[in-house]
Design an enzyme around this catalytic site. Structure first.
Site, short mmCIF file in Angstrom:
data_model
loop_
_atom_site.label_atom_id
_atom_site.label_comp_id
_atom_site.label_asym_id
_atom_site.label_seq_id
_atom_site.Cartn_x
_atom_site.Cartn_y
_atom_site.Cartn_z
N HIS A 12 0.87 -1.19 0.00
CA HIS A 12 0.00 0.00 0.00
C HIS A 12 0.90 1.23 0.00
O HIS A 12 1.51 1.56 1.02
CB HIS A 12 -0.89 0.01 1.25
CG HIS A 12 -1.83 1.18 1.31
ND1 HIS A 12 -3.15 1.04 1.65
CD2 HIS A 12 -1.65 2.50 1.10
CE1 HIS A 12 -3.73 2.22 1.63
NE2 HIS A 12 -2.83 3.13 1.31
N HIS A 27 1.55 5.41 -1.65
CA HIS A 27 1.16 6.59 -2.44
C HIS A 27 2.41 7.18 -3.07
O HIS A 27 3.32 7.62 -2.35
CB HIS A 27 0.51 7.64 -1.53
CG HIS A 27 -0.76 7.16 -0.91
ND1 HIS A 27 -1.98 7.34 -1.51
CD2 HIS A 27 -1.00 6.47 0.22
CE1 HIS A 27 -2.93 6.79 -0.75
NE2 HIS A 27 -2.35 6.26 0.31
N LYS A 57 -9.26 -0.42 -5.69
CA LYS A 57 -9.32 0.24 -4.39
C LYS A 57 -10.69 0.84 -4.14
O LYS A 57 -11.21 1.58 -4.97
CB LYS A 57 -8.25 1.34 -4.34
CG LYS A 57 -8.24 2.17 -3.08
CD LYS A 57 -7.72 1.41 -1.88
CE LYS A 57 -7.90 2.21 -0.60
NZ LYS A 57 -6.69 2.38 0.15
N HIS A 95 -10.40 0.92 2.02
CA HIS A 95 -10.19 1.92 3.07
C HIS A 95 -11.39 1.78 4.00
O HIS A 95 -12.49 2.23 3.68
CB HIS A 95 -10.09 3.34 2.49
CG HIS A 95 -9.81 4.36 3.55
ND1 HIS A 95 -8.60 5.01 3.66
CD2 HIS A 95 -10.56 4.81 4.58
CE1 HIS A 95 -8.63 5.82 4.70
NE2 HIS A 95 -9.82 5.72 5.28
N HIS A 128 -4.45 -0.78 5.98
CA HIS A 128 -4.00 -0.03 7.16
C HIS A 128 -4.93 -0.19 8.36
O HIS A 128 -5.51 0.79 8.83
CB HIS A 128 -3.77 1.45 6.84
CG HIS A 128 -4.81 2.10 5.95
ND1 HIS A 128 -6.16 2.03 6.20
CD2 HIS A 128 -4.67 2.85 4.82
CE1 HIS A 128 -6.80 2.71 5.27
NE2 HIS A 128 -5.93 3.20 4.42
N ASP A 133 1.51 2.63 3.51
CA ASP A 133 0.66 3.83 3.36
C ASP A 133 1.52 5.09 3.41
O ASP A 133 1.05 6.14 3.85
CB ASP A 133 -0.44 3.87 4.42
CG ASP A 133 -1.58 4.82 4.03
OD1 ASP A 133 -1.63 5.24 2.86
OD2 ASP A 133 -2.39 5.14 4.91
O1 DOR Z 1 -3.24 9.30 5.84
C1 DOR Z 1 -3.63 9.03 4.71
N1 DOR Z 1 -3.11 9.62 3.63
N2 DOR Z 1 -4.60 8.13 4.57
C2 DOR Z 1 -5.17 7.88 3.39
O2 DOR Z 1 -6.06 7.07 3.33
C3 DOR Z 1 -4.76 8.64 2.18
C4 DOR Z 1 -3.40 9.16 2.32
C5 DOR Z 1 -3.05 10.19 1.28
O3 DOR Z 1 -3.33 9.97 0.09
O4 DOR Z 1 -2.48 11.22 1.64
ZN ZN Z 2 -3.31 5.11 1.69
#
Ligand code: DOR
Ligand code: ZN
Length: 345
Positions: free
Chosen positions: A14, A16, A100, A137, A175, A248
């Site tokens: 997971h 970003h 997702k 999520h 998460h 995450d």
């Molecule tokens: O803390 C987070 N940041 N939780 C999420 O679900 C998305 C993520 C983000 O894209 O910044």
């Molecule tokens: Zn995330």
């Protein structure tokens, strides 16, 4: 005497990576240690179609440092208008690994997420048929539900009904932050797995709120009470196959975090393996680190574990910078609050 541990190269289930300048800055922080990652599709606009996933994958590969062997495992962002045929074709060709589900409004860039779960039922049935996993999520957005209860309520009101209505659907609870999440996974069958982040193994809600508000510890789902953190530690260090690492890691610039309305997300890509080695050592579970970071995830996703290895060595404190510089501005690294003695090579 230095201590070392050699394990299969880890994967991040997971992650970003964002896009543009931020992608170019943060990708090397992951590809240094990790062989593969499940790439979150919550760009603006989100990655909804197979064509968009292919274009995003190409941008990621173009940003990869020469010599790094890293495979982005792409996902689609589920909306109430998702085309099941497009999804199935993207899955069959190997372009996407999962889909997702964001409840609309639950977190960063989730405005296009799902409001009415009945409207995505046909797509979920198709995913069960073709064996495409759903990454979830797991937080309700009902304003009447306290933010610290949103995961537990989601399991009851949304996730369990979806799983009962769609037998065979493979689901990853992303998460997890509560003992309720841990218990639900343990009570489930082998169609259910969960990712656990690095930061939720380290902080509880006091870290965010006591002695002044700490924006760099704010993420979603928000960290819960200490008893929940301890339940996550037990799950991660148990070696049980249905728990695996999903960092995450979610970069936001300091300007967006240190703000009267600060963004959610902890940036952990750079120091995750150092932190995890220390966490597992603290819990006398270094022998389970490889299962959590490198074996359980591939097994759930039906992929082989990586052939390449990584060595973690314990020594003098590692000197990570406190911030990563990007042309969008600095991004603060997650600080576990103690010196890190393990480093990866
Ligand atoms: O803390 C987070 N940041 N939780 C999420 O679900 C998305 C993520 C983000 O894209 O910044
Ligand atoms: Zn995330």
């Amino acid at each position: 005497m230095s201590q070392s541990l050699t394990i299969r190269r880890p994967d991040d289930w997971h992650l970003h990576l964002r896009d543009g300048a931020m992608l170019r800055a943060v990708l090397p922080e992951t590809s240094r240690d990790f062989a593969r990652a499940i790439i979150m599709p919550n760009l603006v606009p989100p990655v909804v179609t197979g064509a968009e996933a292919a274009a995003y994958r190409d941008r990621i590969l173009a940003a990869l440092p020469a010599g790094d062997a890293f495979t982005p495992l792409m996902t689609l962002y589920l909306t109430e208008d998702t085309d099941a045929d497009d999804l199935a074709a993207a899955h069959a060709s190997g372009l996407i690994t999962a889909v997702k589900l964001y409840p609309a409004g639950a977190t960063t860039n989730s405005a296009s997420g799902v409001q009415d779960f009945d409207r995505v039922r046909p797509v979920l049935e198709r995913m069960a048929e073709i064996g495409c996993p759903l990454c979830v999520h797991g937080e309700v957005t009902d304003p009447a539900v306290d933010i610290f209860d949103r995961e537990a309520v989601f399991i009851e009101r949304v996730l369990d009904p979806i799983r009962r209505a769609t037998p065979g659907l493979r689901v990853v609870m992303e998460h997890i932050t509560t003992s309720n999440g841990v218990d639900y996974v343990l009570a489930g069958d082998d169609t259910l797995g969960a990712t656990i982040t690095t930061h939720h193994l380290v902080i509880n809600r006091n870290h965010i709120l006591v002695g002044g508000i700490k924006p760099h510890y704010y993420c979603l789902p928000v960290a819960k009470r200490e008893e929940h953190r301890l339940a996550l530690r037990r799950a991660a260090t148990s070696g049980k196959s249905r728990f695996f690492l999903g960092t995450d890691s979610a970069p936001h610039t300091d300007a967006l975090k240190e703000n009267s309305c600060g963004c959610a997300g902890c940036f952990t890509a750079t120091n995750t393996m150092s932190i995890l080695a220390q966490v597992f050592e603290q819990d006398n579970a270094l022998d389970q680190l490889e299962a959590f970071t490198s074996l359980n995830g591939p097994a759930f996703y039906g992929l082989p574990a990586n052939d390449a290895m990584i060595t973690l060595t314990k020594g003098a404190p590692a000197d990570y910078p406190s911030k990563l510089d990007t042309t969008d501005g600095p991004v603060t690294l997650f600080d576990p609050g103690y010196a890190l003695h393990w480093r990866a090579s």
